[in-house]
Every structure is written in structure tokens, then in C-alpha cells.
Design an enzyme around this catalytic site. Structure first.
Site, mmCIF file in Angstrom:
data_model
loop_
_atom_site.group_PDB
_atom_site.id
_atom_site.type_symbol
_atom_site.label_atom_id
_atom_site.label_comp_id
_atom_site.label_asym_id
_atom_site.label_seq_id
_atom_site.Cartn_x
_atom_site.Cartn_y
_atom_site.Cartn_z
ATOM 1 N N LYS A 1 -10.586 -1.202 10.389
ATOM 2 C CA LYS A 1 -10.749 -2.416 9.569
ATOM 3 C C LYS A 1 -11.052 -3.648 10.420
ATOM 4 C CE LYS A 1 -7.457 -0.821 6.044
ATOM 5 N NZ LYS A 1 -8.237 -0.141 5.019
ATOM 6 N N CYS B 1 -4.745 2.593 -3.607
ATOM 7 C CA CYS B 1 -3.490 3.034 -2.985
ATOM 8 C C CYS B 1 -2.377 2.020 -3.206
ATOM 9 C CB CYS B 1 -3.660 3.327 -1.497
ATOM 10 S SG CYS B 1 -4.846 4.625 -1.157
ATOM 11 N N HIS C 1 0.877 -1.175 0.000
ATOM 12 C CA HIS C 1 0.000 0.000 0.000
ATOM 13 C C HIS C 1 0.919 1.231 0.000
ATOM 14 C CE1 HIS C 1 -2.790 2.942 1.830
ATOM 15 N NE2 HIS C 1 -3.779 2.124 1.520
ATOM 16 N N ASP D 1 3.159 -4.626 7.935
ATOM 17 C CA ASP D 1 1.888 -3.914 7.811
ATOM 18 C C ASP D 1 0.778 -4.965 7.888
ATOM 19 O OD1 ASP D 1 -0.399 -2.618 7.058
ATOM 20 O OD2 ASP D 1 0.306 -1.995 5.072
ATOM 21 N N GLN E 1 -4.509 -5.552 6.729
ATOM 22 C CA GLN E 1 -5.493 -6.512 6.223
ATOM 23 C C GLN E 1 -5.408 -7.846 6.962
ATOM 24 O OE1 GLN E 1 -7.812 -5.604 4.109
ATOM 25 N NE2 GLN E 1 -6.922 -3.647 3.500
#
Lengths: 421, 154
Positions: A237, A377, A130, A207, A210
Site C-alpha cells: 500500500k 474486510c 479491518h 494498525d 492506511q
């Protein structure tokens, strides 16, 4: 269908927004959860209750409300620590989102300290990041004279690890990568990559924006050499509110990094000449933090824990497999990313030649179906597959197979609307 | 539902999308600009060639290369139809009229005398997410034209 969340219809009733009608009376088919998830009633109620009954600033107010607000905020930290299986609850830093967490890492690594990145050093990222895990590292390497390098993507949407030993070397100071791609859905083997990075003494940043919503995470149970050193995710999220994100970091690393923002609450003592700093987590939480948002996030991860992240993950895999099958029945449709549901997350990007993603999203929207269209993104990952943009559906724990059917019907309708043969 | 969608995707728009007018980058030109819509990635590279005409400085040619959705592509095509051959002052007035239509939240009645095929975009104004698509090439054209005029003045 085997593997869906038990009592899915009851679970859906926890999310009030899912029953609101859309334009022209269409039911909402929300397939944009990788963008932001919907919120269960318990998160909404917890935040309202906090504001109605316990609101005060934390860690400084010498009154009952201050004590209650502080307890609620710190209680949320305990809940997030449990959700991640963090070895130490003080390793959980509350920030405003995953972007801020990644920027904290990239910024503090630029400044003098034991981990400082300088000329000749290398930072390794991947082509499927991202933008929030690309730009901060570009800024870091530009500012310090270090070199940015990256893993490429294979034709089937996985990280190309064939050159890992040439890419991650004794010059590598940081390896920062996404656990689950927000565009391709790929689940990356972070353990194997962390193992190599740690062999050469590099810091591993993950990261998990998700991954945190979809995978059971147990940091303490990971072998130490495979465990990330820093891990970022965002509250909104994981059925929590916006405005709250988390940086988890190994205590030894967080202690080595210099402070990020200076201000109230992050100090031990201040004179006009210099200051000394509070221990973690407060060292990185300058100013009044997002208190009610943290409290809401605590309720959110509790909600997920009650459902069971193993169950949530299985549900996502079953729905994703069903979606992959349905999408591929649409003539001309090309899925970008792995086609095996067992090795991917719930975000599926695709293209239909002849219909631009914007037009697709608009037609679906008139049927109450919410998807994302654009570059998500992740422009470099799109460029890798020779497309400028794509349409992305992303399911979550409340997604039903019937909603996937509605999407597939909508795609068929879109094809006929734009007269594709 | 169908009516709403049809108001957005008028036949005229789909025709321009499938068969765009004046597409491709041509010489000569005095200014070239590259505009993107950062939220979606739509892109246009646009060139303007100005010349002297009876009504003052005239738009001799607008050529472009664009990537994007049907609305942004059709809008570029309609733009070139409307401004090529017109004095810059008149073309700017057409630009302003189109901008007013797009920002009118669906309440502005378009003037077909001025906007010709551009009236087909009236429905776009009711889809807030799509207004930027329709305006991309118009903004690029204004930028390029202003730049070309400045170059000329120097």
C-alpha cells in the site's frame, strides 16, 4: 488546484501502469489504492536489478553475492526505520504483511511471558477495524479466557470515546486500533487513546496499513506516552511490492514477547533439548525472509520520502475534499464516514440506494474506472451503518481531479443505466 | 462498451431483479441453508420443500430471502421459476446445465429449451468477477435439496 503534488503529470509518468489502455481503449482511472497502490518504475527496476545482479540468501552465504544481498536487505531496514522515524533500526521487523504482524502480536501475547494475556484480562479493539485487527484478537481472547471489548462508532463515523474510562481499565492488557479506517476513512486520535491505555499499563497496538501511505510518521518525535508500542503496516500500500510487511515495536516490548515462528536465523544456538534466541529483529524473522520484496519496499519508502510525505498528505486531502464534493453532487448518494476532508484519509465508501455496489463497480469498470465493491474486510463497520456492502473509491498520490470527475460522470451514467429517477 | 454491459444486464435480468419471483421464506420445508459469498458479503437463506410426484420426488417449493446485487437476485428468481414443480432429477440436470454455462467463459451456447430465462445469464460468464454472484442461489438450492433428500432417506 492548490495543494496538489507539484509536477503531478511527471509523477504519474513514474507509474507505468497508469498509461496502459483498458478494454475498449478507455484510459485507466485507478481509484482502488486503499486496496493496493500502484508501483513506480524505480521499485520495479530495483527489484529486477536485485534479482539480476545481487541474488543470494542473506546472513549466511559466505560469498560476495551473499554479502551484497545481506547489505541490500539490511539497507532496506534502515530505510523503513527512517520512514517511520523509528528510535532504533533493530525495532523494524520484516514480515509478509500487516496481517502477519498483527497475528504475531496476538499470538505471542497468548504464550507464557511477561505480557501474557489470561482469564480476567481484557483486550480492547474498535468496531471500525479491518478483519485482520479483529479476528486475531478474537482468537487470542477465546484461547486465553480473556474478554474482548470494543469502542463503538458514532453516527458521523468517528470512534465513540465517551466511555473510554470505563472501557480501558486496569483489566485492559491490550488496546489495538486502526490509525486510519480503510472503510470510513476516519483518522483516529491514537495519541489520546494511547495515553489512556498507557495510564492503565496496557500495550498499544496500531494498525497503520492506511496511515503509512498517507501520513508523515515520526515515532521518535511522539511523546512517549502517546507512542504506540507496536505498529503494523504493509508494503504494497506504500507503492512497494506484495509479500512484505512491517512490524515496528518498542525494543523493550519486543524483548518481552516470546518468539513467534521458530526456525533458521531466529536462533542464537540450538541443542536437541532447547534453543536460545537471536536478539531483535532476527528473533522474529525465522526462515529465509522475503528478500527482494524488502529491497523493493526500501526503494518504495525512499520514493515517498523524496516526494515528501507532507506533500503526499496534502495532495490526498485536496483530492479527498474534491471527491467528497463531487460524490455528494450525485443524487441519492450517501457517504459513509466523516465529511470533513481535513480529518480523514483518502478512502471514501458510499452507497447509492437502488444500485448494488457490485453492479456499480461493474458499470464503472466498463469505463476503465477501478473501485472496490463489497464489505472491504470490515463487516462490523458496515453493519453499524445498516448496510451489507458499499462502493469505495480510494485515491493516492497519483490521483488527479480529472479522475474524480470521471468517477462522478460514471456514477451519473450508472444511475441512468439502472433508470434511477 | 455499451454492448458488453448490455450483454451482462439483459432486460430479463433487470426485470427479475426489480420483481423477483417466489421471494420470501415459506413453510413447509425439509431443509434450509444459508450461503454467503465471503468476498462480497452477498447472502441467501433458501428453503426447499420436496414431495412425491408422478416423475418421482418433486420440488414442490423453493423459497428464499436474499441480499445482494442484481445478478445474484435475478438468478435466484430464475432458479425458482425453473425448478419448482419439476422432478428433482430434472431440476438437477437444469442446475448442471446452468453451471456449465456459467463456467464456460462465454463459449457455451445456452439451450433456451432447458434454461428459459436463464439464457440471459450467458453474458455473465464473460465477467469472471460476477460468476459467483450468479451461482450463489443455485449452489444453495443444490445443497438444500441434497440435505432434504438425505433427511428423507433416513
Amino acid at each position: 488546484m492548490e495543494g496538489l503534488l507539484p509536477d503531478l503529470e511527471v509523477v504519474r509518468k513514474d507509474f507505468p501502469i497508469l498509461s496502459r489502455p483498458m478494454a475498449d481503449g478507455h484510459p485507466l482511472v485507478y481509484l482502488d489504492s486503499a486496496n493496493t497502490s500502484q508501483k513506480p518504475q524505480v521499485v520495479i527496476d530495483t527489484m529486477v536489478d536485485h534479482l539480476e545482479r545481487h541474488n543470494a540468501n542473506i546472513a549466511r552465504a559466505m560469498h560476495q553475492l551473499g554479502a551484497e544481498a545481506t547489505a541490500a536487505y539490511e539497507d532496506a531496514r534502515d530505510k523503513v526505520a527512517a520512514f517511520l522515524g523509528a528510535p532504533d533500526r533493530d525495532e523494524v521487523i520484516f514480515l509478509k504483511n500487516a496481517t502477519e504482524a498483527l497475528n504475531l502480536a496476538a499470538n505471542t501475547l497468548a504464550w507464557p511471558g511477561e505480557r501474557q494475556v489470561g482469564p480476567g484480562d481484557e483486550v480492547v479493539i474498535t468496531e471500525m477495524e479491518h478483519h485482520s485487527n479483529i479476528v486475531p484478537w478474537q482468537l487470542l481472547t477465546e484461547r486465553t479466557g480473556a474478554t474482548l471489548r470494543w469502542f463503538g462508532i458514532t453516527e458521523d463515523g468517528r470512534l465513540d470515546l465517551s466511555d473510554i474510562d470505563e472501557l480501558v481499565t486496569e483489566r485492559t492488557k491490550v488496546v489495538s486500533l486502526v490509525w486510519i479506517s480503510n472503510m470510513l476513512g476516519t483518522v483516529n486520535p491514537i495519541g489520546a487513546i494511547a495515553r489512556r491505555a498507557h495510564e492503565v499499563g496496557a500495550l498499544v497496538v496500531v494498525d497503520a496499513s492506511q496511515a503509512a501511505p498517507q501520513l508523515p510518521i515520526d515515532l521518535a518525535a511522539m511523546p512517549e506516552e502517546e507512542r504506540p508500542d507496536l505498529l503494523a503496516f504493509t508494503g504494497h500500500k506504500v507503492v512497494g511490492p506484495t509479500g512484505i510487511g512491517v512490524l515496528w515495536g518498542r525494543r523493550a516490548v519486543l524483548d518481552q514477547l516470546p518468539p513467534f515462528l521458530g526456525g533458521g536465523e531466529m536462533i542464537e544456538t540450538v541443542t536437541m533439548e532447547r534453543s536460545t534466541y537471536a536478539p531483535i529483529p532476527h528473533k522474529f524473522e525465522a526462515g529465509t525472509p522475503p528478500i527482494v520484496e524488502a529491497v523493493g519496499l526500501g526503494a518504495a519508502v525512499d520514493y515517498l520520502s523524496v516526494l515528501g510525505m507532507t506533500n503526499v498528505h496534502r495532495h490526498e486531502q485536496v483530492v479527498t475534499a474534491y471527491a467528497l464534493e463531487g460524490l455528494q453532487s450525485v443524487p441519492g448518494l450517501r457517504v459513509l464516514g466523516p465529511l470533513d476532508a481535513a480529518q480523514r484519509g483518502g478512502a471514501i465508501s458510499f452507497e447509492i440506494p437502488g444500485v448494488h455496489p457490485h453492479d456499480l463497480a461493474t458499470v464503472l469498470d466498463t469505463r476503465g474506472i477501478a473501485v472496490r465493491a463489497g464489505h472491504h474486510c470490515a463487516k462490523p463497520a458496515h453493519a453499524r451503518f445498516g448496510v451489507q456492502s458499499s462502493t469505495r473509491m480510494s485515491s493516492y498520490l497519483y490521483t488527479t481531479p480529472a479522475e474524480i470527475d470521471a468517477l462522478v460522470d460514471g456514477l451519473e451514467y450508472t444511475r441512468s443505466y439502472f433508470k434511477l429517477s | 462498451m455499451t454492448t458488453d454491459l448490455d450483454s451482462l444486464y439483459q432486460e430479463i435480468i433487470l426485470d427479475h431483479y426489480k420483481n423477483p419471483h417466489h421471494k420470501g421464506l415459506r413453510e413447509p420445508f425439509e431443509a434450509e441453508v444459508h450461503h454467503v459469498n465471503p468476498t462480497c458479503g452477498d447472502e441467501v437463506t433458501l428453503r426447499v420443500h420436496l414431495g412425491d410426484g408422478p416423475g418421482g420426488t418433486t420440488v414442490e417449493d423453493v423459497s428464499y430471502d436474499a441480499l445482494g446485487c442484481s445478478i445474484s437476485q435475478a438468478s435466484a428468481s430464475v432458479l425458482t421459476d425453473l425448478v419448482i414443480g419439476k422432478p428433482v432429477d430434472d431440476a438437477m440436470r437444469i442446475h448442471d446445465e446452468f453451471l456449465t454455462l456459467m463456467q464456460g467463459k462465454g463459449q457455451v451456447e445456452p439451450d433456451e429449451e432447458v434454461l428459459e430465462d436463464g439464457v440471459a445469464f450467458a453474458g455473465v460468464a464473460r465477467f469472471p468477477a460476477r460468476i459467483k454472484c450468479a451461482l450463489l442461489s443455485w449452489m444453495a438450492w443444490k445443497d438444500a435439496t441434497t440435505t432434504a433428500q438425505l433427511e428423507e432417506a433416513q
